[in-house]
Motif scaffolding. Structure first.
Motif, short mmCIF file in Angstrom:
data_model
loop_
_atom_site.label_atom_id
_atom_site.label_comp_id
_atom_site.label_asym_id
_atom_site.label_seq_id
_atom_site.Cartn_x
_atom_site.Cartn_y
_atom_site.Cartn_z
N ARG A 50 43.07 52.57 45.48
CA ARG A 50 42.70 54.00 45.54
C ARG A 50 41.33 54.25 46.26
NH1 ARG A 50 45.21 55.75 39.79
NH2 ARG A 50 47.24 54.54 39.92
N PHE A 51 41.43 55.14 47.06
CA PHE A 51 40.18 55.33 47.84
C PHE A 51 39.83 56.59 47.41
CE2 PHE A 51 43.16 52.49 50.25
CZ PHE A 51 42.14 51.48 50.62
N LEU A 52 38.51 56.84 47.72
CA LEU A 52 37.75 58.04 47.46
C LEU A 52 37.98 58.72 46.17
CD1 LEU A 52 38.51 59.78 51.02
CD2 LEU A 52 36.44 58.54 50.42
N ARG A 53 37.79 57.62 45.29
CA ARG A 53 37.84 57.91 43.64
C ARG A 53 36.37 58.21 43.13
NH1 ARG A 53 43.29 59.18 42.06
NH2 ARG A 53 44.35 58.50 43.89
N ASP A 54 36.16 59.08 42.32
CA ASP A 54 34.74 59.02 41.63
C ASP A 54 34.87 57.97 40.48
OD1 ASP A 54 32.50 59.44 40.45
OD2 ASP A 54 32.90 61.39 39.49
N VAL A 55 34.01 56.85 40.71
CA VAL A 55 33.98 55.72 39.67
C VAL A 55 32.68 55.64 39.18
CG1 VAL A 55 35.68 54.50 40.93
CG2 VAL A 55 33.52 54.11 41.56
N SER A 56 31.87 56.75 39.04
CA SER A 56 30.46 56.83 38.38
C SER A 56 30.56 56.79 36.97
CB SER A 56 29.71 58.01 39.05
OG SER A 56 30.44 59.32 38.43
N LYS A 57 31.77 57.17 36.22
CA LYS A 57 31.93 57.19 34.91
C LYS A 57 33.41 56.39 34.69
CE LYS A 57 29.26 61.53 34.44
NZ LYS A 57 29.20 62.23 34.98
N ARG A 58 33.35 55.45 34.83
CA ARG A 58 34.51 54.45 34.47
C ARG A 58 34.39 53.79 33.12
NH1 ARG A 58 32.49 49.98 34.13
NH2 ARG A 58 31.44 48.80 35.65
N ASP A 59 35.64 53.78 32.66
CA ASP A 59 35.46 53.25 31.21
C ASP A 59 36.77 52.24 31.40
OD1 ASP A 59 35.60 52.13 28.71
OD2 ASP A 59 36.18 54.06 27.44
N ILE A 60 36.81 50.74 31.34
CA ILE A 60 37.98 50.09 31.37
C ILE A 60 38.32 49.40 29.89
CG2 ILE A 60 37.73 49.62 33.93
CD1 ILE A 60 36.48 46.77 33.01
N SER A 61 37.55 49.83 28.77
CA SER A 61 37.74 49.19 27.51
C SER A 61 39.35 49.55 27.18
CB SER A 61 36.75 50.02 26.77
OG SER A 61 37.11 51.33 26.71
N THR A 62 39.65 48.62 26.20
CA THR A 62 40.91 49.06 25.49
C THR A 62 40.90 48.40 24.25
OG1 THR A 62 43.28 48.81 25.97
CG2 THR A 62 42.00 46.85 26.46
N THR A 63 41.84 48.53 23.47
CA THR A 63 42.13 48.04 22.25
C THR A 63 43.11 46.94 21.88
OG1 THR A 63 41.61 50.42 21.30
CG2 THR A 63 42.68 48.79 19.63
N VAL A 64 42.44 45.78 21.46
CA VAL A 64 43.34 44.73 21.36
C VAL A 64 43.72 44.41 19.88
CG1 VAL A 64 43.86 42.10 21.85
CG2 VAL A 64 43.10 43.83 23.62
N LEU A 65 44.76 44.23 19.12
CA LEU A 65 45.10 44.06 17.79
C LEU A 65 43.88 44.92 16.81
CD1 LEU A 65 45.16 40.25 17.91
CD2 LEU A 65 46.90 41.90 17.80
N GLY A 66 43.76 46.32 17.38
CA GLY A 66 42.82 47.06 16.67
C GLY A 66 41.36 47.08 16.72
#
Length: 96
Positions: A50-66
């Protein structure tokens, strides 16, 4: 050497492991259908750039088993890790 993909890590390991350990890790049970099917399934995954996206405030966190984790990364349960490294499963649990 720079490791870019899983095949790089596999090649590195297979060049250094004793033959009996290498053969154990490369094999699967029975006729090895699961190994074949898993390799074929992973070939279907694609990264969609994906090109030309604002990635200045990204969050790749998730929840695993709570539990919140910083990124969607996990290790499948495996056995006999000490064949490849003296710390084996303990190092894996510590994330080293």
């Amino acid at each position: 050497m720079a490791y870019v993909c899983i095949e790089d890590y596999e090649k590195h390991a297979l060049e250094r492991l004793p033959a009996s350990v290498r053969d154990y890790y490369k094999s699967g049970a029975g006729e090895e259908y699961s190994v074949k099917w898993n390799r074929e399934a992973f070939k279907n995954y694609r990264i969609r750039p994906r090109f030309l996206r604002d990635v200045s405030k990204r969050d790749i966190s998730t929840t695993v088993l709570g539990h919140k984790v910083s990124m969607p990364l996990g290790v499948a349960p495996t056995a006999m890790q000490r064949m490849a490294h003296p710390d084996g499963e303990c190092a894996n649990a510590r994330g080293k």
